[in-house]
Scaffold this motif. Sequence first.
Motif, PDB file in Angstrom:
ATOM      1  N   ARG A 231      27.459 -11.450 -18.622  1.00 33.70           N
ATOM      2  CA  ARG A 231      27.096 -10.051 -18.383  1.00 33.70           C
ATOM      3  C   ARG A 231      28.340  -9.174 -18.324  1.00 33.70           C
ATOM      4  O   ARG A 231      28.388  -8.091 -18.905  1.00 33.70           O
ATOM      5  CB  ARG A 231      26.306  -9.919 -17.088  1.00 33.70           C
ATOM      6  CG  ARG A 231      24.911 -10.495 -17.138  1.00 33.70           C
ATOM      7  CD  ARG A 231      24.021  -9.827 -16.092  1.00 33.70           C
ATOM      8  NE  ARG A 231      23.957  -8.395 -16.286  1.00 33.70           N
ATOM      9  CZ  ARG A 231      23.218  -7.804 -17.229  1.00 33.70           C
ATOM     10  NH1 ARG A 231      22.496  -8.527 -18.048  1.00 33.70           N
ATOM     11  NH2 ARG A 231      23.215  -6.497 -17.344  1.00 33.70           N
ATOM     12  N   LEU A 232      29.327  -9.654 -17.608  1.00 31.73           N
ATOM     13  CA  LEU A 232      30.544  -8.861 -17.489  1.00 31.73           C
ATOM     14  C   LEU A 232      31.258  -8.726 -18.820  1.00 31.73           C
ATOM     15  O   LEU A 232      31.857  -7.692 -19.115  1.00 31.73           O
ATOM     16  CB  LEU A 232      31.480  -9.486 -16.439  1.00 31.73           C
ATOM     17  CG  LEU A 232      31.014  -9.331 -14.994  1.00 31.73           C
ATOM     18  CD1 LEU A 232      31.868 -10.176 -14.061  1.00 31.73           C
ATOM     19  CD2 LEU A 232      31.063  -7.875 -14.554  1.00 31.73           C
ATOM     20  N   HIS A 233      31.167  -9.775 -19.624  1.00 30.10           N
ATOM     21  CA  HIS A 233      31.802  -9.690 -20.932  1.00 30.10           C
ATOM     22  C   HIS A 233      31.075  -8.686 -21.818  1.00 30.10           C
ATOM     23  O   HIS A 233      31.697  -7.946 -22.572  1.00 30.10           O
ATOM     24  CB  HIS A 233      31.836 -11.062 -21.609  1.00 30.10           C
ATOM     25  CG  HIS A 233      32.651 -11.064 -22.870  1.00 30.10           C
ATOM     26  ND1 HIS A 233      32.097 -10.830 -24.107  1.00 30.10           N
ATOM     27  CD2 HIS A 233      33.980 -11.230 -23.082  1.00 30.10           C
ATOM     28  CE1 HIS A 233      33.053 -10.876 -25.035  1.00 30.10           C
ATOM     29  NE2 HIS A 233      34.204 -11.117 -24.438  1.00 30.10           N
ATOM     30  N   ASN A 234      29.771  -8.634 -21.711  1.00 29.25           N
ATOM     31  CA  ASN A 234      29.019  -7.601 -22.427  1.00 29.25           C
ATOM     32  C   ASN A 234      29.490  -6.220 -22.022  1.00 29.25           C
ATOM     33  O   ASN A 234      29.574  -5.304 -22.829  1.00 29.25           O
ATOM     34  CB  ASN A 234      27.518  -7.719 -22.106  1.00 29.25           C
ATOM     35  CG  ASN A 234      26.812  -8.655 -23.056  1.00 29.25           C
ATOM     36  OD1 ASN A 234      27.316  -8.944 -24.134  1.00 29.25           O
ATOM     37  ND2 ASN A 234      25.664  -9.144 -22.655  1.00 29.25           N
TER      38      ASN A 234
ATOM     39  N   ILE B 254      37.122  -9.382 -15.280  1.00 29.50           N
ATOM     40  CA  ILE B 254      36.017 -10.334 -15.119  1.00 29.50           C
ATOM     41  C   ILE B 254      36.357 -11.340 -14.027  1.00 29.50           C
ATOM     42  O   ILE B 254      35.544 -11.631 -13.155  1.00 29.50           O
ATOM     43  CB  ILE B 254      35.719 -11.044 -16.454  1.00 29.50           C
ATOM     44  CG1 ILE B 254      35.205 -10.019 -17.485  1.00 29.50           C
ATOM     45  CG2 ILE B 254      34.702 -12.148 -16.266  1.00 29.50           C
ATOM     46  CD1 ILE B 254      35.054 -10.566 -18.894  1.00 29.50           C
ATOM     47  N   ALA B 255      37.578 -11.843 -14.071  1.00 31.17           N
ATOM     48  CA  ALA B 255      37.993 -12.831 -13.069  1.00 31.17           C
ATOM     49  C   ALA B 255      37.953 -12.238 -11.666  1.00 31.17           C
ATOM     50  O   ALA B 255      37.689 -12.939 -10.690  1.00 31.17           O
ATOM     51  CB  ALA B 255      39.396 -13.340 -13.401  1.00 31.17           C
ATOM     52  N   GLY B 256      38.183 -10.938 -11.579  1.00 28.71           N
ATOM     53  CA  GLY B 256      38.145 -10.285 -10.277  1.00 28.71           C
ATOM     54  C   GLY B 256      36.787 -10.352  -9.613  1.00 28.71           C
ATOM     55  O   GLY B 256      36.668 -10.182  -8.403  1.00 28.71           O
TER      56      GLY B 256
ATOM     57  N   LEU C 193      31.412  -1.925 -11.372  1.00 24.45           N
ATOM     58  CA  LEU C 193      31.016  -2.577 -12.609  1.00 24.45           C
ATOM     59  C   LEU C 193      30.052  -3.719 -12.341  1.00 24.45           C
ATOM     60  O   LEU C 193      29.137  -3.982 -13.108  1.00 24.45           O
ATOM     61  CB  LEU C 193      32.254  -3.086 -13.348  1.00 24.45           C
ATOM     62  CG  LEU C 193      33.168  -1.981 -13.839  1.00 24.45           C
ATOM     63  CD1 LEU C 193      34.455  -2.563 -14.365  1.00 24.45           C
ATOM     64  CD2 LEU C 193      32.491  -1.143 -14.898  1.00 24.45           C
ATOM     65  N   ASP C 194      30.259  -4.397 -11.215  1.00 23.33           N
ATOM     66  CA  ASP C 194      29.376  -5.493 -10.858  1.00 23.33           C
ATOM     67  C   ASP C 194      27.970  -4.979 -10.595  1.00 23.33           C
ATOM     68  O   ASP C 194      26.987  -5.550 -11.041  1.00 23.33           O
ATOM     69  CB  ASP C 194      29.911  -6.203  -9.619  1.00 23.33           C
ATOM     70  CG  ASP C 194      29.095  -7.439  -9.293  1.00 23.33           C
ATOM     71  OD1 ASP C 194      28.725  -8.143 -10.251  1.00 23.33           O
ATOM     72  OD2 ASP C 194      28.826  -7.681  -8.125  1.00 23.33           O
TER      73      ASP C 194
END
Length: 309
Positions: free
Chosen positions: A104-107, A116-118, A225-226
């Motif tokens: 999802r985050l990559h999208n 993303i790692a965060g 963003l999350d």
Amino acid sequence: MGRSPCCSKEGLNRGAWTALEDKILTSYIKAHGEGKWRNLPKRAGTQFPFIFFPCFPLFPLFLEHTPSGLKRCGKSCRLRWLNYLRPDIKRGNISHDEEELIIRLHNLLGNRWSLIAGRLPGRTDNEIKNYWNTNLGKKARAQTQTQSSSPDNSGLKKISSEPQTTEPSNSQPTLETKAIRTKATRCTKLLYPLLQRSEEVEPNHTLTPQDQPELQDEWNQNEVLDVISRQKADFLTFGSNDHVQTSITGEEQYCLQPFEIEEMFVDWTKNPCPEEDNNATLGLDSLEFFLNDEDWPSQEIPCFTGNEN
DNA sequence: AACAACCGCAACCGCCATGTG
DNA sequence: GCACATGGCGGTTGCGGTTGT
């Protein structure tokens, strides 16, 4: 005149780290903390004998890898610490939930691995990048292929800059599908984060930083963003200052979260057109791929540019 | 058993953003 | 405002292990 390299490569070890090098680096950072990577190798090596061999500090001189300074580039030390030696690192066994979140985050973010790692405690950007390249990337590509061959292909990846030549096949509203582009700034700066509990604020009340200055730092970009990536927000609102507000109702909290955005797609079949003053409220289902450069049409298209200077 | 092909991942590289004097 | 140092990031490489022939 070119830049000087981060360090001289001559006489430095390269390749895999030895257990001894790991010990030297770990103990130095535990004693002195992170940072000053450039000078770390020299200082770490000279202190090593006294850290590990207080009674016989010359003992390491008999070892194969004599630590007359940690013979590594400072950058290499930083990388080794951040990606491997840090005590809070989880390694391997990426769970199904983590995998879903990565997708999802990559999208949402594209290849912004550190962002993303965060959102994945204990995971490093390097690990996620590797995991994506070896596992998820293939899955995603396969999924895209099957979707593109499917007639029922909804979503913004279909948005085209070409004029639509076919009539809608059903009785859906016939608003023209188009993409908008905000004024492009990297999505790395938070304008003024705000957080309110539902019992403390009326829904849809627009807060200003002056309302609650003590809460300004409570949320960060990643959390916003999350929220969006998990589709917890109810809607987004275009403001007039190149930022988007997310409003979250239901559950136990309500918040407004203005932040800068880089660029986004909006499917206007699912949203009202923006007002002339560039304010618009957008359903999240139309923003699935915003911030994702790959989905950005190469051809020039009508743009909504936010607040022009 | 030997070799080739493939795969996963740690490490490296170059570029960019930011800080500092 | 400039030059330089430093830290951080994403793309890529190459080594070592695994699998297939």
